[in-house]
Design a protein around this motif. Structure first.
Motif, PDB file in Angstrom:
ATOM      1  N   ASN A 241       0.706  -1.196   0.071  1.00  0.00           N
ATOM      2  CA  ASN A 241       0.029  -0.012  -0.184  1.00  0.00           C
ATOM      3  C   ASN A 241       0.955   1.294   0.177  1.00  0.00           C
ATOM      4  O   ASN A 241       1.501   1.604   1.157  1.00  0.00           O
ATOM      5  CB  ASN A 241      -0.980   0.015   1.256  1.00  0.00           C
ATOM      6  CG  ASN A 241      -1.948   1.056   1.044  1.00  0.00           C
ATOM      7  OD1 ASN A 241      -1.705   2.305   0.618  1.00  0.00           O
ATOM      8  ND2 ASN A 241      -3.039   0.627   1.762  1.00  0.00           N
ATOM      9  N   THR A 243       0.301   4.271  -0.026  1.00  0.00           N
ATOM     10  CA  THR A 243      -0.234   5.510   0.799  1.00  0.00           C
ATOM     11  C   THR A 243       0.319   5.162   2.195  1.00  0.00           C
ATOM     12  O   THR A 243       0.810   5.844   2.953  1.00  0.00           O
ATOM     13  CB  THR A 243      -1.676   5.541   0.759  1.00  0.00           C
ATOM     14  OG1 THR A 243      -2.194   5.792  -0.382  1.00  0.00           O
ATOM     15  CG2 THR A 243      -2.206   6.784   1.710  1.00  0.00           C
ATOM     16  N   ASP A 365      -9.759   2.997   5.492  1.00  0.00           N
ATOM     17  CA  ASP A 365     -10.890   3.244   4.711  1.00  0.00           C
ATOM     18  C   ASP A 365     -10.560   2.901   3.285  1.00  0.00           C
ATOM     19  O   ASP A 365     -11.269   2.330   2.376  1.00  0.00           O
ATOM     20  CB  ASP A 365     -11.175   4.478   4.956  1.00  0.00           C
ATOM     21  CG  ASP A 365     -11.913   4.582   6.268  1.00  0.00           C
ATOM     22  OD1 ASP A 365     -12.277   3.794   6.907  1.00  0.00           O
ATOM     23  OD2 ASP A 365     -12.148   5.876   6.670  1.00  0.00           O
ATOM     24  N   GLU A 366      -9.358   3.466   2.900  1.00  0.00           N
ATOM     25  CA  GLU A 366      -9.062   3.388   1.321  1.00  0.00           C
ATOM     26  C   GLU A 366      -8.575   1.916   0.950  1.00  0.00           C
ATOM     27  O   GLU A 366      -9.153   1.215  -0.252  1.00  0.00           O
ATOM     28  CB  GLU A 366      -7.645   4.298   0.944  1.00  0.00           C
ATOM     29  CG  GLU A 366      -7.314   3.988  -0.388  1.00  0.00           C
ATOM     30  CD  GLU A 366      -5.958   4.645  -0.688  1.00  0.00           C
ATOM     31  OE1 GLU A 366      -5.681   5.404  -1.661  1.00  0.00           O
ATOM     32  OE2 GLU A 366      -4.895   4.376   0.171  1.00  0.00           O
ATOM     33  N   ASP A 367      -7.905   1.203   1.935  1.00  0.00           N
ATOM     34  CA  ASP A 367      -7.859  -0.028   1.565  1.00  0.00           C
ATOM     35  C   ASP A 367      -9.184  -0.987   1.685  1.00  0.00           C
ATOM     36  O   ASP A 367      -9.210  -1.849   0.794  1.00  0.00           O
ATOM     37  CB  ASP A 367      -6.891  -0.875   2.877  1.00  0.00           C
ATOM     38  CG  ASP A 367      -6.583  -2.230   2.498  1.00  0.00           C
ATOM     39  OD1 ASP A 367      -5.979  -2.731   1.617  1.00  0.00           O
ATOM     40  OD2 ASP A 367      -7.175  -3.291   3.522  1.00  0.00           O
ATOM     41  N   GLU A 368      -9.995  -0.817   2.466  1.00  0.00           N
ATOM     42  CA  GLU A 368     -11.361  -1.436   2.303  1.00  0.00           C
ATOM     43  C   GLU A 368     -12.210  -1.015   0.991  1.00  0.00           C
ATOM     44  O   GLU A 368     -12.656  -2.083   0.356  1.00  0.00           O
ATOM     45  CB  GLU A 368     -12.388  -0.843   3.453  1.00  0.00           C
ATOM     46  CG  GLU A 368     -13.635  -1.606   3.595  1.00  0.00           C
ATOM     47  CD  GLU A 368     -14.529  -1.093   4.648  1.00  0.00           C
ATOM     48  OE1 GLU A 368     -15.488  -1.866   4.929  1.00  0.00           O
ATOM     49  OE2 GLU A 368     -14.141  -0.157   5.294  1.00  0.00           O
ATOM     50  N   VAL A 369     -12.012   0.186   0.496  1.00  0.00           N
ATOM     51  CA  VAL A 369     -12.607   0.689  -0.813  1.00  0.00           C
ATOM     52  C   VAL A 369     -12.128  -0.391  -1.923  1.00  0.00           C
ATOM     53  O   VAL A 369     -12.612  -0.722  -2.867  1.00  0.00           O
ATOM     54  CB  VAL A 369     -12.266   1.885  -1.129  1.00  0.00           C
ATOM     55  CG1 VAL A 369     -12.679   2.378  -2.501  1.00  0.00           C
ATOM     56  CG2 VAL A 369     -13.200   2.843  -0.181  1.00  0.00           C
ATOM     57  N   ASN A 370     -10.785  -0.476  -1.806  1.00  0.00           N
ATOM     58  CA  ASN A 370      -9.888  -1.129  -2.958  1.00  0.00           C
ATOM     59  C   ASN A 370      -9.982  -2.635  -2.684  1.00  0.00           C
ATOM     60  O   ASN A 370     -10.215  -3.606  -3.722  1.00  0.00           O
ATOM     61  CB  ASN A 370      -8.425  -0.920  -2.871  1.00  0.00           C
ATOM     62  CG  ASN A 370      -8.124   0.732  -3.279  1.00  0.00           C
ATOM     63  OD1 ASN A 370      -8.961   1.073  -3.651  1.00  0.00           O
ATOM     64  ND2 ASN A 370      -7.151   1.313  -2.705  1.00  0.00           N
ATOM     65  N   THR A 371     -10.258  -3.234  -1.613  1.00  0.00           N
ATOM     66  CA  THR A 371     -10.213  -4.836  -1.381  1.00  0.00           C
ATOM     67  C   THR A 371     -11.466  -5.218  -0.691  1.00  0.00           C
ATOM     68  O   THR A 371     -11.923  -6.310  -0.885  1.00  0.00           O
ATOM     69  CB  THR A 371      -8.972  -5.184  -0.237  1.00  0.00           C
ATOM     70  OG1 THR A 371      -9.509  -4.725   0.839  1.00  0.00           O
ATOM     71  CG2 THR A 371      -7.813  -4.745  -0.849  1.00  0.00           C
ATOM     72  N   LYS A 451      -8.907  13.192  -3.629  1.00  0.00           N
ATOM     73  CA  LYS A 451      -8.865  11.961  -3.543  1.00  0.00           C
ATOM     74  C   LYS A 451      -9.555  11.337  -2.220  1.00  0.00           C
ATOM     75  O   LYS A 451     -10.020  10.149  -2.320  1.00  0.00           O
ATOM     76  CB  LYS A 451      -7.237  11.459  -3.628  1.00  0.00           C
ATOM     77  CG  LYS A 451      -6.914  10.006  -3.632  1.00  0.00           C
ATOM     78  CD  LYS A 451      -5.506   9.874  -3.714  1.00  0.00           C
ATOM     79  CE  LYS A 451      -5.172   8.160  -3.890  1.00  0.00           C
ATOM     80  NZ  LYS A 451      -3.913   7.945  -4.006  1.00  0.00           N
ATOM     81  N   VAL A 455     -12.640   8.607  -1.689  1.00  0.00           N
ATOM     82  CA  VAL A 455     -12.789   7.246  -0.889  1.00  0.00           C
ATOM     83  C   VAL A 455     -13.847   7.359   0.024  1.00  0.00           C
ATOM     84  O   VAL A 455     -14.438   6.371   0.278  1.00  0.00           O
ATOM     85  CB  VAL A 455     -11.472   7.329  -0.291  1.00  0.00           C
ATOM     86  CG1 VAL A 455     -11.367   6.277   0.951  1.00  0.00           C
ATOM     87  CG2 VAL A 455     -10.114   6.957  -0.847  1.00  0.00           C
ATOM     88  N   LYS A 458     -17.276   6.175  -1.631  1.00  0.00           N
ATOM     89  CA  LYS A 458     -17.314   4.900  -1.959  1.00  0.00           C
ATOM     90  C   LYS A 458     -17.365   4.053  -0.756  1.00  0.00           C
ATOM     91  O   LYS A 458     -18.024   3.188  -0.864  1.00  0.00           O
ATOM     92  CB  LYS A 458     -15.862   4.381  -2.769  1.00  0.00           C
ATOM     93  CG  LYS A 458     -16.034   4.952  -3.963  1.00  0.00           C
ATOM     94  CD  LYS A 458     -14.679   4.675  -4.796  1.00  0.00           C
ATOM     95  CE  LYS A 458     -14.502   5.069  -6.161  1.00  0.00           C
ATOM     96  NZ  LYS A 458     -13.188   4.847  -6.660  1.00  0.00           N
TER      97      LYS A 458
END
Length: 470
Positions: A241, A243, A365-371, A451, A455, A458
């Protein structure tokens, strides 16, 4: 929904934030006591050579960095009727309390003054301490982004949590002065024992209150364990990741500064500022003023600033201020000047302290959106793997400085100008270097502005879908 009563959702409230924040009492009573006293105790009371202390802390740091992500990954994959986090919190409290007493009962307490037995005991007990502390801390922190989902909830709850954190921090730093007249005088070994008993009792009492009153884990996350990969896979996901990896050095710099200053403040106070026997209250007063200042500026300054300009810019501004306000450590001469400097110290410290969990929550949160999966404990554990490696640099720095100024063994009667300069350098020069690195790293941190807003949009849809499946 009745089948998951233990995991029922509670709306945000001040009571919810405050009850969760009880955990900060345990956190501070254990780790801040460890940070403030353990180096001084084993260097001055037990008489361990600083090289042995440095070796022990370097081994401990490696263990520490592995221990946290392993426990985090295990927690993420756990499934019980109480949730993923609470079982480990319950298991850790009593052993942690016992270890807090044992930290101050090395073989020298039995008249064994040889370096090797005391070194072995020191190494083992700090590793056992770290295991149970991490078991509690990783799971407590992992609860935060699960219990408080929206940005508004998190900023409000974080203000409550950090206020409680700083109040208990002040109390924790003040308590030893009631029991121990001089932190570096071997004749007060018994007073360390008594203080250890008191801290152990405080941890157990706070633990009972936390387990009774704290909010329960959210229902929509009860099946997250099914999607959690192995520790190896979790580690890979986290380090890939970009970020997350761009943020880590900034936080490592912050913890390095906190680690060095809290470890050295006792000796700095005694030999640079002239705080003598029976005056340890001034050490506590300096720290208290610093953290009262931190609590004040965290709420009246950084909370509104973060809401207005975001976490990234707020971090950079606060770190720049922090560098400026620690510079007087190079020339102040007495306890009253120390109190003034520590007050301004809080302006810089309060920014990163307030912001760190907000930033990591955004990354999760960004990771949850991506995965599609939340892995709070995994991220907190892997973060700990890296930032706790900063402890290696803390004690390597102290060890190298003490060795080069002729203070490898504690000899209070041999305090030269080189020793004074070394103590001053540990309070300013090395922390300033770490903070400059932190500032530069945060400059390239990518998750902010538009950005981050995307996130959040979503994420809201994902959580609505998860709740609809309950």
């Amino acid at each position: 929904m009745s089948k998951i009563k233990e995991l029922k959702e509670e709306p945000y409230s001040l009571k919810k934030a405050a009850s969760y924040s009880i955990g900060q009492i345990i956190n501070n009573a254990s780790y801040q006591t460890f940070s403030l006293l353990v180096f001084t105790f084993y260097f001055t009371i037990v008489g361990l050579n600083v090289i042995l202390i440095t070796i022990a802390f370097m081994i401990w740091s490696v263990w520490n960095s592995i221990n946290d992500p392993l426990l985090g990954s295990l927690s993420d994959k756990t499934h019980t009727k109480w949730g993923r986090r609470y079982p480990y919190i319950m298991i850790s409290i009593v052993p942690l309390a016992i270890v807090m007493f044992l930290l101050f009962t090395p073989p020298v307490s039995l008249g064994i003054k040889d370096q090797i037995p005391n070194f072995i005991y020191f190494l083992i007990i700090i590793m056992v301490f770290e295991f149970f502390y991490s078991m509690f801390d990783v799971n407590l922190i992992a609860l935060f982004p699960e219990l408080f989902i929206t940005e508004e909830e998190r900023t409000s709850a974080n203000a409550v949590r950090m206020t409680v954190y700083l109040i208990t921090l002040i109390i924790t730093f003040g308590l030893p002065t009631i029991f121990i007249p001089d932190f570096s005088n071997p004749k007060y070994l018994t007073q360390y024992h008594i203080f250890g008993i008191f801290i152990a009792a405080l941890i157990i009492l706070a633990g009972v209150c936390f387990l009774k009153f704290s909010p329960k884990e959210k229902a929509e996350f009860r099946d997250e364990y099914k999607n959690i990969q192995s520790f190896k896979e979790t580690f890979k996901i986290c380090v890939k990741n970009k970020t997350f990896m761009r943020y880590l050095p900034a936080e490592m710099g912050m913890w390095y500064v906190i680690g060095v200053t809290t470890t050295i403040i006792v000796l700095y106070g005694k030999f640079v500022l002239g705080i003598g026997e029976g005056e340890t209250i001034y050490i506590a007063l300096m720290l208290a003023i610093g953290f009262i200042s931190t609590a004040i500026f965290m709420n009246v300054l950084w909370k509104p600033v973060v809401r207005k300009i975001g976490t990234r810019k707020s971090w950079m501004i606060s770190v720049f201020i922090w560098i400026l306000v620690i510079s007087p450590f190079m020339f102040i001469q007495d306890r009253f000047q120390g109190i003034i400097v520590l007050f301004f110290f809080g302006i810089g410290l309060s920014g990163p302290i307030y912001i760190i969990d907000l930033i990591l929550s955004d990354i999760i949160d960004e990771d949850e959106v991506n995965t599609g999966t939340r892995r709070e404990a995994g991220y907190y554990g892997v973060k700990a793997f890296f930032y706790k490696l900063s402890t290696v640099f803390v004690f390597l720095t102290i060890g190298l400085v003490f060795t080069n100024i002729g203070w490898a063994v504690y000899e209070p009667e041999k305090v030269t100008s080189e020793v004074i300069f070394g103590l001053r350098a540990l309070m300013f020069i090395f922390p300033a270097i770490a903070l400059v690195i932190s500032l530069l790293v945060m400059y390239i941190y990518p998750l902010h502005g538009e950005k981050l807003a995307i996130v959040k949009q979503k994420l809201q849809k994902i959580h609505e879908e998860k709740r609809s499946r309950l």
